[in-house]
Structures are given as C-alpha cells and as structure tokens.
Design a protein around this motif. Sequence first.
Motif, PDB file in Angstrom:
ATOM      1  N   MET A  14       1.095  -1.730  -0.261  1.00  0.00           N
ATOM      2  CA  MET A  14       0.000   0.258  -0.187  1.00  0.00           C
ATOM      3  C   MET A  14       1.490   1.310   0.170  1.00  0.00           C
ATOM      4  SD  MET A  14      -3.044  -0.918  -0.387  1.00  0.00           S
ATOM      5  CE  MET A  14      -4.237  -2.275   0.112  1.00  0.00           C
ATOM      6  N   ALA A  15       1.981   1.085   0.240  1.00  0.00           N
ATOM      7  CA  ALA A  15       2.895   2.583   0.806  1.00  0.00           C
ATOM      8  C   ALA A  15       3.538   2.464  -0.711  1.00  0.00           C
ATOM      9  CB  ALA A  15       3.740   2.184   1.680  1.00  0.00           C
ATOM     10  N   ARG A  16       4.062   1.115  -0.925  1.00  0.00           N
ATOM     11  CA  ARG A  16       4.435   1.932  -2.447  1.00  0.00           C
ATOM     12  C   ARG A  16       3.738   2.284  -3.733  1.00  0.00           C
ATOM     13  NH1 ARG A  16       6.605  -3.281  -1.812  1.00  0.00           N
ATOM     14  NH2 ARG A  16       5.910  -3.795  -3.093  1.00  0.00           N
ATOM     15  N   LYS A  17       2.564   1.860  -3.661  1.00  0.00           N
ATOM     16  CA  LYS A  17       1.291   2.626  -4.122  1.00  0.00           C
ATOM     17  C   LYS A  17       0.674   3.771  -4.081  1.00  0.00           C
ATOM     18  CE  LYS A  17      -1.077  -2.053  -5.607  1.00  0.00           C
ATOM     19  NZ  LYS A  17      -1.892  -2.842  -6.146  1.00  0.00           N
ATOM     20  N   ARG A  18       1.005   4.391  -2.786  1.00  0.00           N
ATOM     21  CA  ARG A  18       0.781   5.238  -2.168  1.00  0.00           C
ATOM     22  C   ARG A  18       1.821   6.377  -3.131  1.00  0.00           C
ATOM     23  NH1 ARG A  18       1.609   9.521   1.270  1.00  0.00           N
ATOM     24  NH2 ARG A  18      -0.700  10.582   2.488  1.00  0.00           N
ATOM     25  N   ALA A  19       3.094   5.902  -2.738  1.00  0.00           N
ATOM     26  CA  ALA A  19       4.588   7.064  -3.295  1.00  0.00           C
ATOM     27  C   ALA A  19       4.040   7.031  -4.932  1.00  0.00           C
ATOM     28  CB  ALA A  19       5.320   6.518  -2.850  1.00  0.00           C
ATOM     29  N   ALA A  20       3.453   5.715  -5.206  1.00  0.00           N
ATOM     30  CA  ALA A  20       3.375   6.328  -6.899  1.00  0.00           C
ATOM     31  C   ALA A  20       1.841   7.334  -7.361  1.00  0.00           C
ATOM     32  CB  ALA A  20       3.188   4.679  -7.555  1.00  0.00           C
ATOM     33  N   ILE A  21       1.150   7.060  -6.593  1.00  0.00           N
ATOM     34  CA  ILE A  21      -0.358   7.663  -6.599  1.00  0.00           C
ATOM     35  C   ILE A  21       0.245   8.986  -6.908  1.00  0.00           C
ATOM     36  CG2 ILE A  21      -2.284   7.661  -6.073  1.00  0.00           C
ATOM     37  CD1 ILE A  21      -2.728   5.469  -5.207  1.00  0.00           C
ATOM     38  N   LEU A  22       1.027   9.554  -5.503  1.00  0.00           N
ATOM     39  CA  LEU A  22       1.460  11.222  -5.506  1.00  0.00           C
ATOM     40  C   LEU A  22       2.026  11.738  -5.937  1.00  0.00           C
ATOM     41  CD1 LEU A  22       1.231  10.932  -1.186  1.00  0.00           C
ATOM     42  CD2 LEU A  22      -0.534  11.797  -2.898  1.00  0.00           C
ATOM     43  N   ASP A  23       3.150  10.397  -6.620  1.00  0.00           N
ATOM     44  CA  ASP A  23       4.252  11.208  -8.401  1.00  0.00           C
ATOM     45  C   ASP A  23       3.180  11.378  -8.682  1.00  0.00           C
ATOM     46  OD1 ASP A  23       6.864  11.320  -8.736  1.00  0.00           O
ATOM     47  OD2 ASP A  23       6.050   9.794  -9.652  1.00  0.00           O
ATOM     48  N   ALA A  24       2.291  10.564  -9.296  1.00  0.00           N
ATOM     49  CA  ALA A  24       1.834  10.854 -10.357  1.00  0.00           C
ATOM     50  C   ALA A  24       1.069  12.151 -10.476  1.00  0.00           C
ATOM     51  CB  ALA A  24       1.015   9.407 -11.235  1.00  0.00           C
ATOM     52  N   ALA A  25      -0.242  11.700  -9.006  1.00  0.00           N
ATOM     53  CA  ALA A  25      -1.138  13.371  -9.307  1.00  0.00           C
ATOM     54  C   ALA A  25       0.339  14.879  -8.824  1.00  0.00           C
ATOM     55  CB  ALA A  25      -1.612  13.329  -8.187  1.00  0.00           C
ATOM     56  N   HIS A  26       1.270  14.299  -8.197  1.00  0.00           N
ATOM     57  CA  HIS A  26       1.595  15.942  -8.546  1.00  0.00           C
ATOM     58  C   HIS A  26       2.124  16.195  -9.623  1.00  0.00           C
ATOM     59  CE1 HIS A  26       6.026  17.571  -8.500  1.00  0.00           C
ATOM     60  NE2 HIS A  26       5.273  18.455  -7.078  1.00  0.00           N
ATOM     61  N   ALA A  46      -0.094   6.917 -12.755  1.00  0.00           N
ATOM     62  CA  ALA A  46       0.380   5.683 -11.135  1.00  0.00           C
ATOM     63  C   ALA A  46       0.488   4.139 -12.021  1.00  0.00           C
ATOM     64  CB  ALA A  46      -0.629   5.723 -10.395  1.00  0.00           C
ATOM     65  N   LYS A  47      -0.035   4.257 -12.528  1.00  0.00           N
ATOM     66  CA  LYS A  47      -0.110   2.309 -13.318  1.00  0.00           C
ATOM     67  C   LYS A  47      -1.210   1.957 -11.809  1.00  0.00           C
ATOM     68  CE  LYS A  47       4.096   2.529 -16.193  1.00  0.00           C
ATOM     69  NZ  LYS A  47       4.520   3.618 -16.624  1.00  0.00           N
ATOM     70  N   VAL A  48      -1.937   2.434 -11.763  1.00  0.00           N
ATOM     71  CA  VAL A  48      -3.166   1.220 -10.754  1.00  0.00           C
ATOM     72  C   VAL A  48      -3.654   1.486 -11.156  1.00  0.00           C
ATOM     73  CG1 VAL A  48      -1.241   2.361  -8.747  1.00  0.00           C
ATOM     74  CG2 VAL A  48      -3.860   3.566  -9.529  1.00  0.00           C
ATOM     75  N   ASP A  62      -8.697  15.624  -2.680  1.00  0.00           N
ATOM     76  CA  ASP A  62      -8.309  14.890  -1.685  1.00  0.00           C
ATOM     77  C   ASP A  62      -6.849  14.833  -2.035  1.00  0.00           C
ATOM     78  OD1 ASP A  62      -7.139  13.563   0.745  1.00  0.00           O
ATOM     79  OD2 ASP A  62      -8.156  11.935  -0.168  1.00  0.00           O
ATOM     80  N   LEU A  63      -6.865  14.587  -3.390  1.00  0.00           N
ATOM     81  CA  LEU A  63      -5.701  14.042  -4.127  1.00  0.00           C
ATOM     82  C   LEU A  63      -4.775  14.975  -3.806  1.00  0.00           C
ATOM     83  CD1 LEU A  63      -5.526  11.743  -6.900  1.00  0.00           C
ATOM     84  CD2 LEU A  63      -3.387  11.827  -4.862  1.00  0.00           C
TER      85      LEU A  63
END
Length: 218
Positions: A14-26, A46-48, A62-63
């Motif tokens: 979950m932590a890895r996916k969260r980091a990928a999501i935040l990086d992509a959202a940024h 984010a590839k999710v 929220d993002l």
Amino acid sequence: MKQWLEGHPKARLMARKRAAILDAAHREFMAHGFAGTTMEAIAAAAKVSIMTLYRHADDKEDLFRTVIAETCERGLDAGPADRGSGQALPLDEALQSHAMRFQTQLASAETVALLRAVTVETGRFPDLAESTWQAVIGTHRDAMAAFLAHREETRSLGAEERDRLATVFLDRLVGTDMLAILLGGHAASDGTQDARARAAATEVIAAIQPYAPGRRLV
C-alpha cells in the motif's frame, strides 16, 4: 489521503502504491492544474486501476490537497536561509548568499508550478493558498529571522526588529519579473538578481549598524 497502519498485512504494498499515486498526481496537477487533471489520468500515470486509486484517495480534491501539502513540506523548506548556513562568512556575504539562493528557488520550475496550480484554485482551496504562502515565503522569513538571532552582530536586536528586517530583506528580492515568470516569461538575469541581493544586504546592514557599534559588518 488514506493511510494504513504499519501492522497491516499489505502495508508495504500500500505504501508503494501510495507513493506512486502521489508522484503521478503531482506530475499531473503541476502540468495540467486541478481542472485539467482527471482521476483516470492519475491512475494511468501511476499504473494502478481506478479502483485502487479510490482506495487511497476519496476524490480529486483529497488528492490535490495532499499533493500541495507534501510539495510544500518536501521541496520548499527554508534551506536558503537556514540558521547554520553562512555563519562563518562576513554578514554581508552571508546575506547575499542567502538572497541569491532564495531568488533561485523562488523562480524554480517546482515553485512556479506550485504557485500556478494553487493560484487558479484559491476560491476552491483558500486554506491551501495560505499554507503555500507560508511554505514559499513564510518559512524563509522565519528562518532568516532565526539566522539573524544567531549572528553575533545581530543577536542583540529584539525579536520584533529581526522579524521586520527579515521581511524587508525578502521584499527587496521579489521583483515584477515574478509575475512574468508566472505568465510564462523568464526569470531576472543573474546580474539583476545579484544587484537585488547586494541591495537587500546593504539595507539590512544599514539598519543594524546602530546596534553594532565598532563591529565590522562588511
């Protein structure tokens, strides 16, 4: 944005996916703004799956809030004016060094993208406007005041006067070219930035001279 406890069986994933999501959202928010970004685009970047994205964030607002908050905390710290930097230099040289680094950071692509993203959405996220100002300017002002408090030449100044001088110092470094940068123009030349740095340092030196009789300030 949602968090998982460390003891959760899937906490690391979950932590890895969260980091990928935040990086992509940024990347998406900084490039396209809030209105021009979709949750689908963030999920793809984010590839999710979109379902996974919604497990981590309630919605786009929220993002956006999370991205802005983490950008402020990560990239816009008070580095150019931390209290330890330049303590061994003569005061005028230390001030000029801080001034040049502050101007460079203020005109950086990261800062400009952040300011653009937040400026467009101040009506929707007024609290983020305040926190962004604090990250971009306020932390530098506070750190400069702390720097002055730890310099031998300025230690005797009252806290109110140090805060005033820190504010004046930063005010002198922000020119109309900052508006041009936000509109897609270019930063001030190195020569202009250097002239501003010298002028800001000179003004601070002149203000503290009466409080440091006999001290060499330049």
